[in-house]
Design an enzyme around this catalytic site. Sequence first.
Site, mmCIF file in Angstrom:
data_model
loop_
_atom_site.group_PDB
_atom_site.id
_atom_site.type_symbol
_atom_site.label_atom_id
_atom_site.label_comp_id
_atom_site.label_asym_id
_atom_site.label_seq_id
_atom_site.Cartn_x
_atom_site.Cartn_y
_atom_site.Cartn_z
ATOM 1 N N GLY A 165 0.820 -1.208 0.000
ATOM 2 C CA GLY A 165 0.000 0.000 0.000
ATOM 3 C C GLY A 165 0.850 1.254 0.000
ATOM 4 N N ASP A 166 1.955 1.212 0.729
ATOM 5 C CA ASP A 166 2.872 2.355 0.760
ATOM 6 C C ASP A 166 3.546 2.545 -0.590
ATOM 7 O OD1 ASP A 166 2.274 2.469 3.500
ATOM 8 O OD2 ASP A 166 3.911 1.098 3.972
#
Length: 301
Positions: free
Chosen positions: A244-245
């Site tokens: 997600g990052d």
Amino acid sequence: MILTVTLNPAIDVRYDLDGFKLARSNRVETAHKTAGGKGLNVTRVITQLQEPVLATGLLGGKTGEWIESELDASNICHDFYHIKSDTRSCLAFLHDGLQTEVLEAGPVVSEEEWHGFLEHFVTLLGDASLVVASGSLPKGVPTSAYRQLNELVKRSGKRLILDTSGEALREGVASKPFLVKPNEDELAALEPHTPVDEALRTLADQIPWVLHSKGKDGAEAHIMRTRYALAVPEVEAINPVGSGDAMVAGLAVGLQRGLSIEETLKLGSATGTLNALEPGTGMISMAALPEMLQKIDVMVR
């Protein structure tokens, strides 16, 4: 330049085990240590994409010094505000196809230190055109932290990407950042007892870019009143932590470079998927990026 904010960084320690035995000794050959925290994961991927980036946030003690030394070794530019309490450590045990985590809460930040950071943040805004604020808040930092940061960002005419959860997300959303990336649990916390589609539409009425990440199932985006579906190829994930990052990093770089909406969504989806194929967290293979971009489908719904 992109400015990333990590208010609760950590030394992330990963142990790879054949099996995890409770109430027994578990021995590992190697411990993998990383300068961690969602914002630093974002920073590493932006650096790999060769976009100018500066990392800031709160660091303290010997653990904070270790994180700075790791960033130096990776040629990552940083300018953190130093606090008295030690930065935390977080442990992840990978075993039997599972991941068990032990997460420290982090340091206690005084009111004086928080105000000091806000002043420091303002000095860094001058050279930034886009800000990415990610992750949890340490004790002592108000739940309004991201709202305060976004108000400063908007006052300077810049844009903020926000990736957090809980009350910090709720308060941050109230200040209308440029982009948010909630998953299903975070959406449910924002809009209890509300269907996902309806919760997304509610957010999209307030915020220009809303990304609903679905992990291996891709993502859905609501951008300027238009809905997009993002399909990603099936891959055998090695380490999905930080994907997600990595997606946020790709989105930030796309926005910074002025790419089209479709190109920006493809870049974010590609970097998020590539992260899952690497053993390290917040890492992608640049050599594999062009091919992965070709495999991402972005459809208007």
